[in-house]
Structures are given as structure tokens and as C-alpha cells.
Design a protein around this motif. Structure first.
Motif, PDB file in Angstrom:
ATOM      1  N   MET A  95       0.822  -1.201   0.000  1.00  0.00           N
ATOM      2  CA  MET A  95       0.000   0.000   0.000  1.00  0.00           C
ATOM      3  C   MET A  95       0.859   1.255   0.000  1.00  0.00           C
ATOM      4  N   LEU A  96       1.877   1.266   0.839  1.00  0.00           N
ATOM      5  CA  LEU A  96       2.729   2.459   0.948  1.00  0.00           C
ATOM      6  C   LEU A  96       3.512   2.695  -0.331  1.00  0.00           C
ATOM      7  N   THR A  97       4.024   1.616  -0.928  1.00  0.00           N
ATOM      8  CA  THR A  97       4.780   1.738  -2.171  1.00  0.00           C
ATOM      9  C   THR A  97       3.885   2.267  -3.293  1.00  0.00           C
ATOM     10  N   ALA A  98       2.695   1.706  -3.413  1.00  0.00           N
ATOM     11  CA  ALA A  98       1.762   2.168  -4.439  1.00  0.00           C
ATOM     12  C   ALA A  98       1.344   3.604  -4.184  1.00  0.00           C
ATOM     13  N   LYS A  99       1.166   3.968  -2.923  1.00  0.00           N
ATOM     14  CA  LYS A  99       0.775   5.329  -2.557  1.00  0.00           C
ATOM     15  C   LYS A  99       1.837   6.333  -3.006  1.00  0.00           C
ATOM     16  N   HIS A 100       3.089   6.013  -2.760  1.00  0.00           N
ATOM     17  CA  HIS A 100       4.160   6.934  -3.152  1.00  0.00           C
ATOM     18  C   HIS A 100       4.211   7.112  -4.663  1.00  0.00           C
ATOM     19  N   ARG A 101       3.980   6.037  -5.391  1.00  0.00           N
ATOM     20  CA  ARG A 101       3.965   6.147  -6.851  1.00  0.00           C
ATOM     21  C   ARG A 101       2.783   6.988  -7.322  1.00  0.00           C
ATOM     22  N   ALA A 102       1.649   6.845  -6.662  1.00  0.00           N
ATOM     23  CA  ALA A 102       0.478   7.647  -7.019  1.00  0.00           C
ATOM     24  C   ALA A 102       0.736   9.126  -6.760  1.00  0.00           C
ATOM     25  N   ILE A 103       1.339   9.432  -5.635  1.00  0.00           N
ATOM     26  CA  ILE A 103       1.637  10.831  -5.297  1.00  0.00           C
ATOM     27  C   ILE A 103       2.624  11.418  -6.294  1.00  0.00           C
ATOM     28  N   ASP A 104       3.652  10.643  -6.659  1.00  0.00           N
ATOM     29  CA  ASP A 104       4.615  11.110  -7.667  1.00  0.00           C
ATOM     30  C   ASP A 104       3.921  11.389  -8.987  1.00  0.00           C
ATOM     31  N   LEU A 105       2.976  10.531  -9.347  1.00  0.00           N
ATOM     32  CA  LEU A 105       2.244  10.719 -10.597  1.00  0.00           C
ATOM     33  C   LEU A 105       1.431  12.006 -10.561  1.00  0.00           C
ATOM     34  N   LEU A 106       0.740  12.252  -9.453  1.00  0.00           N
ATOM     35  CA  LEU A 106      -0.053  13.474  -9.336  1.00  0.00           C
ATOM     36  C   LEU A 106       0.839  14.714  -9.410  1.00  0.00           C
ATOM     37  N   ARG A 107       2.002  14.628  -8.805  1.00  0.00           N
ATOM     38  CA  ARG A 107       2.913  15.776  -8.851  1.00  0.00           C
ATOM     39  C   ARG A 107       3.420  16.029 -10.251  1.00  0.00           C
ATOM     40  N   ARG A 108       3.726  14.947 -10.994  1.00  0.00           N
ATOM     41  CA  ARG A 108       4.192  15.125 -12.375  1.00  0.00           C
ATOM     42  C   ARG A 108       3.099  15.742 -13.230  1.00  0.00           C
ATOM     43  N   ARG A 109       1.880  15.320 -12.964  1.00  0.00           N
ATOM     44  CA  ARG A 109       0.772  15.847 -13.757  1.00  0.00           C
ATOM     45  C   ARG A 109       0.612  17.348 -13.581  1.00  0.00           C
ATOM     46  N   THR A 110       0.886  17.851 -12.408  1.00  0.00           N
ATOM     47  CA  THR A 110       0.673  19.282 -12.157  1.00  0.00           C
ATOM     48  C   THR A 110       1.588  20.150 -13.011  1.00  0.00           C
ATOM     49  N   ARG A 111       2.737  19.620 -13.416  1.00  0.00           N
ATOM     50  CA  ARG A 111       3.683  20.412 -14.210  1.00  0.00           C
ATOM     51  C   ARG A 111       3.142  20.721 -15.595  1.00  0.00           C
ATOM     52  N   TYR A 112       2.173  19.915 -16.023  1.00  0.00           N
ATOM     53  CA  TYR A 112       1.649  20.083 -17.382  1.00  0.00           C
ATOM     54  C   TYR A 112       0.257  20.673 -17.412  1.00  0.00           C
ATOM     55  N   GLU A 113      -0.258  21.038 -16.299  1.00  0.00           N
ATOM     56  CA  GLU A 113      -1.609  21.597 -16.283  1.00  0.00           C
ATOM     57  C   GLU A 113      -1.576  23.083 -16.649  1.00  0.00           C
ATOM     58  N   HIS A 114      -2.608  23.480 -17.369  1.00  0.00           N
ATOM     59  CA  HIS A 114      -2.724  24.885 -17.749  1.00  0.00           C
ATOM     60  C   HIS A 114      -3.116  25.719 -16.541  1.00  0.00           C
ATOM     61  N   LYS A 115      -2.658  26.980 -16.580  1.00  0.00           N
ATOM     62  CA  LYS A 115      -3.016  27.920 -15.527  1.00  0.00           C
ATOM     63  C   LYS A 115      -2.658  27.363 -14.148  1.00  0.00           C
TER      64      LYS A 115
END
Length: 419
Positions: A64-84
């Protein structure tokens, strides 16, 4: 620990914990397909690391913890490409913090709501029946595509496509991973119950293949049903379905002979029936009855209970069973229900009365190709002494079935009419 041994441990942990991990991730990333991918990533890491470092003390929490960290990393990467980003940045940050808190809660065993949401999502009515079955077994049963294909006797690529299409449909339809609104709960719960029951039925009476039954599917359906009833204790039909499956499953050992051949209900050794499952089923039926009027699954459980309480076929309360089938037919009209009612009526009031009902079903399109129709008719004709007609019906049933064990049974019964 040897590599092979550690891999077996990982697979066992995955089977136990995968539902919990995927359910928690789905709430975080709001995408079933992505949640499963992230959970699979954690599984791959476990397969790589545990043979070297050893299995952690709490392997489920590790996944659970390993998957959680990967999910958080994914969300953070996504923010770099969001408009505005300046306008929405704070919202994304809040979402990340909330997601982390939610997954931390999941680590503390607050998993019930997550699993329930995942079950309702996997069984969403926008999906085909085949898609719902495959996705539920994959996400909540932890079964591999190969295992699902083997269970339903379909090619593995077919199952893979069903799962892929189901995930894509959920994404395209923007199905939210949440509990249904009160106005939708009835329809959505019916969809979940149907999927669980279909899984159980395929295990209880396999529609095709060489085996009469596939007990592993019955066990999986029972597990899902028990989870659902535990998480929705006020839903009578959830308890009704569990009652039905518990009582039916109690007969599994008695339904086959030494060589795997089918043993029909009148010929079963009732000493082999599992009394613990019967008791659990009757208790679940009592819970359903205490919550109000029985629905379709509760009524079927009450019918099954007539068998469970009887010491023999002759001792069975066939009149009560026929009356219950009449209520069930009124509630959910179906030619299959009528066919089953015919059997109960024949036992309560004689084979001629049952045959009248069966003959009235001859024109039903839904029963064309259904081997149980000629099989029941053959049994009733045999009991009336009309052996030549009975033999024709059993031979017709043998032609229609796709299950080899059932075909052998029908041909054996046909041969028995020759005297």
C-alpha cells in the motif's frame, strides 16, 4: 529465502491485499485502470526486492505504501503540465494532501467504504455483463487474466479485451468511483448482486467444459457476497443472496461421485452436506427476513432452505416450495422460474401437474437451446411411465448441453429408460 519461495509469498500476499490496495488508490487517482497499474507496479517492486531484502513484517502495508508513493509522484508530475498552474495549483496541492490522508486512513484498516465503492464501480450498469464479471474478478478477486479465462473457458485474449474495454468505458463515461446516490442505489445494488450470483452459478453448474462444477468460483462469489452483506447490513437482498449461496454451496461435496460424475439432488448423500454452511445460510436468511419482505434472492434462499431442512427428498416441504416459486414468479416473471416451479409442483401434486406447466413453456423463446427444459420433461415423462418419450427428451437434452459431464448424465438417463 529462495527466490521461488519469496515469489509464492508475494503472490499469496497479492491475492489477499490487492483489493485493499486498488480500492485505496482508486479513491486517490479517481481512475480504476490507473489504480490497478499503480498497484501492479508495487507488485513488480515486491517481486524484485523481497527475494533480496526479505518479506517485510507487514507486507500488505508495504504494498500500500509503495503504491501510494507512486500515485503521489504521478499526481505531482501531472501538475507540471496543467494549464493555468497558478490558478489551480492550490487545488492540486489540496487534492494531493487529501489523497495522502485518505491512503493513510486505508493503512489503518478503514477499508470498507473503499472496497464497496470499487465493487459498485466494477459492476456499473454501463458495462456489459461479461465486462462486469471479468473486471470484478480481476479487481476484487485478485485473479489474473489467465485464471479468469480458465474459469470461464474462454481464450485469455478475450478476457483481456473485456477488462480493457470495461476500464475504457468507465473512463469514457466518466464514471465516478463513489457510492451511488440514494435514488440510484436500488438499480446499482441489483447490478452488483447479479454479478456475484452469476459468478457463483458458473461455479455451481458449469455451462461448458469437462467439469460439472468449479468450486473456486463459488468460493470467490461467497467471499464477495459476505463482504457486501457486511458492508451493507441493512440491505435485505444482500443477506438473501449470501443465504442462497451458503445453502447451495453446502451441497458441493455431495454433487459429484467418486469419478467426478454428477449426482442429482434426490440421489445425494445428505450426510455430506456441510452443516456449518447450512447454519450460516439459515442465519443469513433470518437476517434478510428481519429486514422486511424477501426479494428474489431471499425467496430463492427460502426455497433452498426447504431442501436444507429436510432429511430426505420425500421429507421436503414441496407444497411450501411450490408456493414460494409462485411468489417468485410473480415478483420476477421468468420461464426458468416456471420450469423450477414445475418440478416443485410435480413433487407436491404429482408429475402430471408438473408436466402441464412444462408443456406450457414449450414455445418460450428464452428456453430454446436450454437443456434443462427437455431434461425436466424427460424426468416427468419417466415418472409417468412414458419411457419412449422420456428417452427422446433426455437425448435432446444431451444434444443441447455444452458440459461434458452433464451430457453423460443425460445419456445415462436416456439409456435407463430402455429397461
Amino acid at each position: 529465502m529462495m527466490v521461488g519461495e519469496s515469489h509464492r509469498v508475494v503472490e499469496a500476499v497479492w491475492r489477499i491485499e490487492s483489493t485493499r490496495v486498488i480500492a485505496g488508490l482508486a479513491r486517490m487517482v479517481r481512475d480504476v485502470g490507473l489504480a490497478e497499474e499503480l498497484a501492479q507496479d508495487a507488485l513488480v517492486l515486491a517481486l524484485e526486492q523481497w527475494p533480496k531484502s526479505g518479506v517485510p513484517d507487514n507486507p500488505g502495508a508495504w504494498l500500500m505504501l509503495t503504491a501510494k508513493h507512486r500515485a503521489i509522484d504521478l499526481l505531482r508530475r501531472r501538475t507540471r503540465y496543467e494549464h493555468k498552474l497558478e490558478e489551480v495549483g492550490r487545488d492540486v496541492e489540496i487534492r494531493q494532501e487529501a489523497a495522502e490522508a485518505e491512503l493513510d486512513d486505508a493503512l489503518d484498516d478503514h477499508i470498507g467504504d473503499d472496497v464497496l465503492r470499487l465493487l459498485f464501480t466494477a459492476c456499473h450498469p454501463v458495462l456489459s455483463t461479461e465486462g462486469r464479471l471479468a473486471l470484478t474478478l480481476r479487481l476484487l478477486g485478485g485473479l489474473t487474466t489467465e485464471e479468469i479465462a480458465r474459469a470461464f473457458l474462454v481464450p485469455e485474449p478475450t478476457v483481456g479485451q473485456r477488462i480493457f474495454r470495461a476500464k475504457r468505458t468507465l473512463a469514457e463515461k466518466r464514471v465516478r468511483i463513489e457510492m451511488p446516490a440514494p435514488a440510484e442505489l436500488g438499480e446499482r445494488l441489483a447490478s452488483v448482486l447479479e454479478v456475484v450470483y452469476l459468478i457463483f452459478n458458473e461455479g455451481y453448474s458449469a455451462t461448458a467444459g469437462d467439469d460439472w462444477m468449479r468450486p473456486s468460483l463459488c468460493e470467490e462469489a461467497l467471499r464477495l457476497g459476505r463482504i457486501l452483506a457486511g458492508l451493507m447490513p441493512r440491505e435485505a437482498e444482500a443477506h438473501g443472496l449470501v443465504a442462497l449461496m451458503e445453502i447451495q454451496a453446502s451441497r458441493l461435496r455431495a454433487r459429484t461421485g467418486p469419478d467426478g460424475e454428477p449426482v442429482l439432488l434426490p440421489d445425494q448423500d445428505r450426510r455430506l452436506w456441510d452443516r456449518l454452511l447450512i447454519r450460516r445460510g439459515l442465519e443469513a436468511l433470518e437476517r434478510a427476513e428481519a429486514l422486511g419482505t424477501l426479494g428474489p434472492y431471499g425467496l430463492q434462499a427460502a426455497i433452498a432452505a426447504c431442501h436444507a431442512r429436510a432429511r430426505s427428498t420425500d421429507d421436503t416441504d414441496w407444497e411450501r416450495m411450490a408456493a414460494l416459486y409462485r411468489v417468485l414468479a410473480h415478483l420476477t416473471p421468468s420461464p426458468v422460474v416456471e420450469l423450477n416451479r414445475a418440478v416443485a409442483v410435480s413433487r407436491a401434486y404429482g408429475p402430471a401437474r408438473g408436466l402441464e406447466i412444462v408443456d406450457g413453456l414449450a414455445a418460450e423463446r428464452a428456453l430454446r437451446g436450454y437443456p434443462q427444459l427437455p431434461a425436466v420433461r424427460g424426468d416427468l415423462l419417466a415418472r409417468l411411465g412414458r419411457l419412449d418419450e422420456a428417452r427422446e427428451e433426455f437425448e435432446r437434452a444431451a444434444e443441447l448441453t455444452r458440459n461434458e459431464r452433464e451430457r453423460t448424465l443425460f445419456l445415462t438417463r436416456a439409456a435407463a429408460t430402455r429397461g
